[in-house]
Write a protein that holds these residues in place. Structure first.
Motif, short mmCIF file in Angstrom:
data_model
loop_
_atom_site.label_atom_id
_atom_site.label_comp_id
_atom_site.label_asym_id
_atom_site.label_seq_id
_atom_site.Cartn_x
_atom_site.Cartn_y
_atom_site.Cartn_z
N ILE A 1 35.11 -28.78 12.26
CA ILE A 1 34.58 -30.05 12.76
C ILE A 1 35.63 -30.77 13.60
CG2 ILE A 1 33.90 -32.38 12.08
CD1 ILE A 1 32.34 -31.14 9.77
N GLU A 2 36.87 -30.81 13.10
CA GLU A 2 37.94 -31.46 13.86
C GLU A 2 38.13 -30.79 15.22
OE1 GLU A 2 40.04 -34.28 13.32
OE2 GLU A 2 38.23 -34.56 12.12
N ARG A 3 38.03 -29.47 15.25
CA ARG A 3 38.20 -28.73 16.50
C ARG A 3 37.06 -29.00 17.48
NH1 ARG A 3 38.78 -22.09 17.11
NH2 ARG A 3 37.89 -21.95 19.22
N LEU A 4 35.84 -29.14 16.94
CA LEU A 4 34.66 -29.19 17.81
C LEU A 4 34.16 -30.59 18.13
CD1 LEU A 4 32.53 -26.16 16.57
CD2 LEU A 4 34.17 -26.28 18.43
N ARG A 5 34.68 -31.61 17.46
CA ARG A 5 34.20 -32.96 17.77
C ARG A 5 34.30 -33.30 19.27
NH1 ARG A 5 36.46 -37.51 15.86
NH2 ARG A 5 38.39 -36.46 15.29
N PRO A 6 35.43 -33.02 19.93
CA PRO A 6 35.48 -33.30 21.38
C PRO A 6 34.45 -32.51 22.16
CG PRO A 6 37.68 -32.96 20.49
CD PRO A 6 36.73 -32.53 19.42
N GLN A 7 34.19 -31.26 21.72
CA GLN A 7 33.21 -30.44 22.43
C GLN A 7 31.79 -30.98 22.29
OE1 GLN A 7 35.91 -29.29 21.19
NE2 GLN A 7 36.60 -27.40 22.16
N LEU A 8 31.50 -31.64 21.16
CA LEU A 8 30.19 -32.27 21.02
C LEU A 8 29.99 -33.33 22.10
CD1 LEU A 8 29.73 -32.78 17.16
CD2 LEU A 8 28.82 -30.95 18.58
N ALA A 9 31.00 -34.16 22.28
CA ALA A 9 30.91 -35.21 23.30
C ALA A 9 30.81 -34.60 24.70
CB ALA A 9 32.11 -36.14 23.21
N GLU A 10 31.56 -33.53 24.96
CA GLU A 10 31.49 -32.87 26.27
C GLU A 10 30.12 -32.25 26.50
OE1 GLU A 10 34.69 -30.08 26.46
OE2 GLU A 10 36.24 -31.63 26.24
N ALA A 11 29.55 -31.67 25.45
CA ALA A 11 28.22 -31.08 25.58
C ALA A 11 27.18 -32.14 25.93
CB ALA A 11 27.82 -30.36 24.29
N VAL A 12 27.31 -33.32 25.34
CA VAL A 12 26.40 -34.42 25.67
C VAL A 12 26.58 -34.84 27.13
CG1 VAL A 12 25.91 -36.86 25.22
CG2 VAL A 12 26.15 -35.25 23.32
N ASP A 13 27.81 -34.94 27.59
CA ASP A 13 28.06 -35.27 28.99
C ASP A 13 27.40 -34.26 29.92
OD1 ASP A 13 29.57 -37.53 28.39
OD2 ASP A 13 31.48 -36.44 28.42
N MET A 14 27.56 -32.97 29.61
CA MET A 14 26.96 -31.93 30.44
C MET A 14 25.45 -32.02 30.42
SD MET A 14 29.32 -28.51 29.92
CE MET A 14 29.31 -28.52 28.12
N ALA A 15 24.88 -32.27 29.23
CA ALA A 15 23.42 -32.35 29.11
C ALA A 15 22.86 -33.50 29.93
CB ALA A 15 23.04 -32.52 27.64
N LEU A 16 23.54 -34.63 29.93
CA LEU A 16 23.08 -35.80 30.67
C LEU A 16 23.13 -35.58 32.18
CD1 LEU A 16 24.78 -38.58 28.52
CD2 LEU A 16 22.32 -38.27 28.81
N ALA A 17 23.99 -34.68 32.62
CA ALA A 17 24.17 -34.46 34.06
C ALA A 17 23.32 -33.32 34.60
CB ALA A 17 25.65 -34.17 34.36
N ARG A 18 22.66 -32.56 33.76
CA ARG A 18 21.94 -31.37 34.23
C ARG A 18 20.64 -31.74 34.93
NH1 ARG A 18 24.80 -27.12 32.80
NH2 ARG A 18 25.76 -26.97 30.72
N ASN A 19 20.37 -31.02 36.03
CA ASN A 19 19.11 -31.11 36.73
C ASN A 19 18.09 -30.17 36.07
OD1 ASN A 19 20.00 -32.90 38.89
ND2 ASN A 19 21.21 -31.16 39.60
N ASP A 20 16.82 -30.38 36.37
CA ASP A 20 15.78 -29.58 35.75
C ASP A 20 15.98 -28.08 35.97
OD1 ASP A 20 14.68 -31.96 34.97
OD2 ASP A 20 12.88 -31.82 36.23
N HIS A 21 16.38 -27.70 37.19
CA HIS A 21 16.51 -26.27 37.49
C HIS A 21 17.72 -25.63 36.82
CE1 HIS A 21 19.30 -27.95 40.53
NE2 HIS A 21 19.91 -26.77 40.46
N GLU A 22 18.56 -26.42 36.19
CA GLU A 22 19.74 -25.88 35.50
C GLU A 22 19.50 -25.66 34.01
OE1 GLU A 22 23.48 -27.80 37.87
OE2 GLU A 22 22.23 -29.23 36.77
N LEU A 23 18.31 -25.96 33.53
CA LEU A 23 18.05 -25.88 32.10
C LEU A 23 17.70 -24.47 31.65
CD1 LEU A 23 15.93 -29.13 31.51
CD2 LEU A 23 18.41 -28.83 31.70
N GLY A 24 17.98 -24.20 30.40
CA GLY A 24 17.66 -22.91 29.79
C GLY A 24 18.86 -22.31 29.11
N PRO A 25 18.72 -21.84 27.87
CA PRO A 25 19.85 -21.28 27.13
C PRO A 25 20.29 -19.93 27.69
CG PRO A 25 17.82 -20.92 25.92
CD PRO A 25 17.46 -21.77 27.11
N ILE A 26 21.57 -19.62 27.51
CA ILE A 26 22.12 -18.32 27.92
C ILE A 26 22.77 -17.73 26.68
CG2 ILE A 26 23.57 -17.11 29.58
CD1 ILE A 26 23.55 -19.65 31.30
#
Length: 237
Positions: A191-216
């Motif tokens: 959890i300590e290692r990944l807490r910053p990554q959670l915030a970064e993932a939210v930043d990325m999610a908020l910036a994504r356009n519709d055509h960029e969506l979809g899991p890999i």
């Protein structure tokens, strides 16, 4: 929607602050009676197949799913769905609910989303918190109803995403503590290692356009497919 940066500031103003935070805490609590504890989202397969064997490998697996899965799929979908709930836009709600179902590569992953969504509908009905029936998509998924519950509780969108990601991480580590020789202190280190990554993932999610969506996540999809016939298992996915 060209971009997912719509913020629903204060989610329509209403009861803000403390009540919104408490509403989010209720929604992401492991005690929420929707049966989320029964699903591993492919992680049990990764243990069985020898892809994840220890703390370091688990952290790498979870970090990869967060970056290539949640930040590209569930989190940006929450933005769009919560926005649609706020507008009462049944067409957009149905569109993204169907899109999310279509991204689930295996029967288990699809079943998980549908069953958790149905369980959340039942809970919200018992709490007298359901939206108008005509707004609820056919076979509403968990993400769709989570977005509604966050909107209903006046949770700002960014906090909705952070709460969802936190609940997902906690569930993944709870799975590991049951299925691996992983202690609770090791889980806290992750959890300590990944807490910053959670915030970064939210930043990325908020910036994504519709055509960029979809899991890999081809590895997770393969593991989930193999899990469907795994002889001995603790979890339903």
């Amino acid at each position: 929607m060209a971009t997912a940066t719509s913020t629903l500031t204060e989610a329509g103003a209403g009861p803000a602050g403390d009540l919104a935070l408490l509403g989010l805490m209720q929604l992401v609590s492991p005690a929420l009676p929707i049966g989320a504890f029964a699903w591993s989202q492919g992680l049990e397969s990764a243990f069985e197949l020898g892809w994840v064997n220890n703390e370091a490998e688990l952290a790498e697996w979870v970090e990869g799913v967060l970056e290539d899965g949640l930040s590209r799929c569930e989190l940006p979908l929450l933005v769009r769905l919560q926005t649609a709930w706020a507008k009462g836009d049944a067409i957009t709600l149905a569109k993204w609910n169907d899109w999310l179902h279509a991204t689930r590569e295996t029967a288990e992953l699809s079943d998980e989303d549908t069953r958790l969504g149905g369980a959340l509908v039942t809970l919200l009905r018992n709490l007298d918190l359901l939206p108008e029936p005509h707004l609820i998509p056919e076979e509403p998924g968990y993400i769709t109803m989570f977005a509604w519950a966050a909107h209903k509780r006046f949770v700002p969108v960014r906090q909705t995403l952070l709460g969802f990601a936190w609940a997902w991480l906690e569930n993944q580590l709870a799975v590991a503590c049951k299925a691996l020789p992983l202690g609770h202190t090791a889980a806290q280190r992750i959890i300590e290692r990944l807490r910053p990554q959670l915030a970064e993932a939210v930043d990325m999610a908020l910036a994504r356009n519709d055509h960029e969506l979809g899991p890999i996540l081809p590895g997770l999809a393969l593991g989930s497919a193999l899990h469907e016939t795994q002889y001995s298992r603790l979890f339903r996915s």
